[in-house]
Design a protein around this motif. Structure first.
Motif, PDB file in Angstrom:
ATOM      1  N   GLY A  81       0.808  -1.218   0.000  1.00 19.63           N
ATOM      2  CA  GLY A  81       0.000   0.000   0.000  1.00 19.63           C
ATOM      3  C   GLY A  81       0.838   1.263   0.000  1.00 19.63           C
ATOM      4  O   GLY A  81       0.391   2.310  -0.490  1.00 19.63           O
ATOM      5  N   ILE A  82       2.057   1.204   0.537  1.00 21.74           N
ATOM      6  CA  ILE A  82       2.883   2.411   0.595  1.00 21.74           C
ATOM      7  C   ILE A  82       3.317   2.846  -0.807  1.00 21.74           C
ATOM      8  O   ILE A  82       3.590   4.034  -1.035  1.00 21.74           O
ATOM      9  CB  ILE A  82       4.101   2.203   1.529  1.00 21.74           C
ATOM     10  N   ARG A  83       3.383   1.925  -1.754  1.00 19.58           N
ATOM     11  CA  ARG A  83       3.694   2.292  -3.139  1.00 19.58           C
ATOM     12  C   ARG A  83       2.616   3.225  -3.692  1.00 19.58           C
ATOM     13  O   ARG A  83       2.919   4.225  -4.369  1.00 19.58           O
ATOM     14  CB  ARG A  83       3.816   1.050  -4.011  1.00 19.58           C
ATOM     15  N   VAL A  84       1.357   2.908  -3.398  1.00 15.76           N
ATOM     16  CA  VAL A  84       0.241   3.736  -3.865  1.00 15.76           C
ATOM     17  C   VAL A  84       0.292   5.104  -3.191  1.00 15.76           C
ATOM     18  O   VAL A  84       0.085   6.139  -3.839  1.00 15.76           O
ATOM     19  CB  VAL A  84      -1.104   3.036  -3.590  1.00 15.76           C
ATOM     20  N   LEU A  85       0.565   5.126  -1.894  1.00 15.04           N
ATOM     21  CA  LEU A  85       0.727   6.393  -1.176  1.00 15.04           C
ATOM     22  C   LEU A  85       1.793   7.254  -1.841  1.00 15.04           C
ATOM     23  O   LEU A  85       1.627   8.462  -2.013  1.00 15.04           O
ATOM     24  CB  LEU A  85       1.094   6.121   0.285  1.00 15.04           C
ATOM     25  N   GLY A  86       2.911   6.638  -2.232  1.00 13.81           N
ATOM     26  CA  GLY A  86       4.019   7.377  -2.821  1.00 13.81           C
ATOM     27  C   GLY A  86       3.687   8.033  -4.146  1.00 13.81           C
ATOM     28  O   GLY A  86       4.375   8.968  -4.577  1.00 13.81           O
ATOM     29  N   LYS A  87       2.634   7.565  -4.808  1.00 12.13           N
ATOM     30  CA  LYS A  87       2.229   8.126  -6.100  1.00 12.13           C
ATOM     31  C   LYS A  87       0.978   8.990  -5.972  1.00 12.13           C
ATOM     32  O   LYS A  87       0.396   9.414  -6.975  1.00 12.13           O
ATOM     33  CB  LYS A  87       1.981   6.996  -7.099  1.00 12.13           C
ATOM     34  N   SER A  88       0.566   9.272  -4.732  1.00 16.42           N
ATOM     35  CA  SER A  88      -0.659  10.024  -4.487  1.00 16.42           C
ATOM     36  C   SER A  88      -0.358  11.507  -4.264  1.00 16.42           C
ATOM     37  O   SER A  88       0.800  11.936  -4.230  1.00 16.42           O
ATOM     38  CB  SER A  88      -1.377   9.463  -3.259  1.00 16.42           C
ATOM     39  N   GLN A  89      -1.417  12.276  -4.063  1.00 18.78           N
ATOM     40  CA  GLN A  89      -1.293  13.702  -3.767  1.00 18.78           C
ATOM     41  C   GLN A  89      -1.219  13.965  -2.263  1.00 18.78           C
ATOM     42  O   GLN A  89      -1.138  15.118  -1.838  1.00 18.78           O
ATOM     43  CB  GLN A  89      -2.508  14.446  -4.329  1.00 18.78           C
ATOM     44  N   PHE A  90      -1.220  12.913  -1.449  1.00 12.22           N
ATOM     45  CA  PHE A  90      -1.315  13.074   0.003  1.00 12.22           C
ATOM     46  C   PHE A  90       0.041  12.912   0.690  1.00 12.22           C
ATOM     47  O   PHE A  90       0.154  12.257   1.725  1.00 12.22           O
ATOM     48  CB  PHE A  90      -2.317  12.074   0.577  1.00 12.22           C
ATOM     49  N   LEU A  91       1.065  13.503   0.114  1.00 15.37           N
ATOM     50  CA  LEU A  91       2.401  13.421   0.684  1.00 15.37           C
ATOM     51  C   LEU A  91       2.713  14.702   1.458  1.00 15.37           C
ATOM     52  O   LEU A  91       2.233  15.786   1.101  1.00 15.37           O
ATOM     53  CB  LEU A  91       3.434  13.206  -0.426  1.00 15.37           C
ATOM     54  N   PRO A  92       3.527  14.619   2.506  1.00 15.27           N
ATOM     55  CA  PRO A  92       3.840  15.811   3.302  1.00 15.27           C
ATOM     56  C   PRO A  92       4.615  16.846   2.491  1.00 15.27           C
ATOM     57  O   PRO A  92       5.530  16.498   1.734  1.00 15.27           O
ATOM     58  CB  PRO A  92       4.673  15.258   4.458  1.00 15.27           C
ATOM     59  N   GLU A  93       4.265  18.108   2.670  1.00 21.28           N
ATOM     60  CA  GLU A  93       4.911  19.170   1.911  1.00 21.28           C
ATOM     61  C   GLU A  93       6.386  19.309   2.255  1.00 21.28           C
ATOM     62  O   GLU A  93       7.190  19.724   1.425  1.00 21.28           O
ATOM     63  CB  GLU A  93       4.183  20.494   2.155  1.00 21.28           C
ATOM     64  N   ASP A  94       6.746  18.959   3.495  1.00 21.78           N
ATOM     65  CA  ASP A  94       8.146  19.110   3.911  1.00 21.78           C
ATOM     66  C   ASP A  94       9.002  17.886   3.577  1.00 21.78           C
ATOM     67  O   ASP A  94      10.170  17.824   3.955  1.00 21.78           O
ATOM     68  CB  ASP A  94       8.232  19.424   5.400  1.00 21.78           C
ATOM     69  N   ASN A  95       8.407  16.896   2.893  1.00 18.80           N
ATOM     70  CA  ASN A  95       9.134  15.680   2.487  1.00 18.80           C
ATOM     71  C   ASN A  95       9.691  14.899   3.676  1.00 18.80           C
ATOM     72  O   ASN A  95      10.681  14.173   3.526  1.00 18.80           O
ATOM     73  CB  ASN A  95      10.286  16.015   1.518  1.00 18.80           C
ATOM     74  N   HIS A  96       9.055  15.046   4.835  1.00 11.11           N
ATOM     75  CA  HIS A  96       9.516  14.307   6.013  1.00 11.11           C
ATOM     76  C   HIS A  96       8.499  13.222   6.358  1.00 11.11           C
ATOM     77  O   HIS A  96       7.287  13.467   6.391  1.00 11.11           O
ATOM     78  CB  HIS A  96       9.693  15.224   7.214  1.00 11.11           C
TER      79      HIS A  96
END
Length: 311
Positions: A81-96
């Motif tokens: 599931g983390i692969r799908v998260l990585g390609k989504s728009q729901f990632l932290p703006e600070d890349n942390h």
């Protein structure tokens, strides 16, 4: 507090098969009446009226749950599931990224090599686990011949933290505490607490009497939680046949949630051989069971990929 499900399946990924898709189509066709196809609005109304097991899917990715507490992002487990998260728009703006592991069985780590942000040199990771060998285990799955790209190809900003069972610590406005569960090789459940809200991630546990013991550590994690994501992989019959495999029947999960006065339970870590119709039937059986034991006040849900919970 916002919770998103990216992977909810247990043991191994299970994409929809052609036969399952055909079964959904046939089930939909059998429900159509002439009035359902007279115009576009009628067709849309018919589609929206279909049972969720026909209209959508629970999902086939292995465990990954994202929790957002104000500006702090937490990720629990790195299944596919983390692969799908990585390609989504729901990632932290600070890349942390704050990444927590319940344990290191393959279905909980196999998505990390496919998590795009891990290769971004601007990304940074804080990895938390009670296991002091966490880095070694994550590295090994990327060694030859198992994977062509070594762990060292990731961003250099990976920091590993060994945390202590029962010892709370703070990340931003969230307080985190964990406790050990009954599972082969051990697994840990986590509580995330923000003000008066408590969320619990409790995958991979075979609920036995000792898990109902009201120990100080278990009370700190589970007592009065607003929401728990809990291993409910089996029916009772299958749980009996698979004793000591490390997973629970849905009725035991409900008993556990009621014991600790938990308001909402999300059935999780779904059995890979169960299709959407079977999972929907388990959800209905779980709700009937709760009414049977006179606890209809507890709210029971099915964890589904691409869905959200707001506390």
């Amino acid at each position: 507090m916002l919770i998103r499900f990216w992977g909810v399946r247990g043991s191994l990924p299970t994409p929809l098969s052609s036969q399952q898709i055909q079964s959904k189509i046939m089930a939909a066709i059998q429900r159509i009446t002439p009035d359902d196809i007279v115009n576009e609005d009628a067709r849309a109304k018919f589609i929206s009226s279909l049972p969720s097991w026909i209209f959508g899917t629970t999902g086939g990715n292995t465990p990954c749950v994202q929790v957002k507490v104000d500006d702090t992002e937490l990720i629990f487990d790195a299944g596919t599931g983390i692969r799908v998260l990585g390609k989504s728009q729901f990632l932290p703006e600070d890349n942390h990224y704050n990444l927590f592991f319940s344990h290191f069985h393959w279905d909980h780590i196999q998505g990390l090599p496919f998590f795009d942000p891990a290769y971004n040199p601007k990304s940074s990771f804080d990895v938390y686990s009670p296991n002091e060998n966490a880095k070694e285990y994550l590295q090994k799955q990327m060694n030859q011949p198992y994977y062509p790209v070594p762990f060292e190809t990731f961003t250099k900003n990976f920091n590993f933290h060994t945390i202590d069972e029962g010892e709370p610590f703070n990340l931003g406005n969230a307080k985190i505490i964990c406790c050990k569960m009954s599972h082969p090789g051990s697994s840990f459940s986590y509580a995330v607490i923000q003000d008066d809200k408590k969320f619990v991630y409790a995958t991979d546990v075979e609920l036995k009497s000792k898990q109902f013991s009201d120990s100080e550590k278990e009370i700190a994690v589970f007592k009065d939680a607003d929401c728990i994501v809990l291993d409910s992989q089996y029916t009772v019959e299958e749980a009996f046949r698979k004793e000591n495999w490390g997973h629970s029947a849905f009725c035991y999960a409900i008993d556990f949630a009621i014991h600790y006065n938990i308001k909402n339970i999300y059935l999780f870590h779904h059995e890979p051989t169960y299709d959407d119709k079977k999972l929907d039937s388990m959800l209905q059986a779980a709700r009937w069971y709760a009414q049977y034991i006179e606890h209809s006040d507890i709210k029971i849900h099915l964890a589904k990929e691409d869905s959200e919970v707001i506390l």
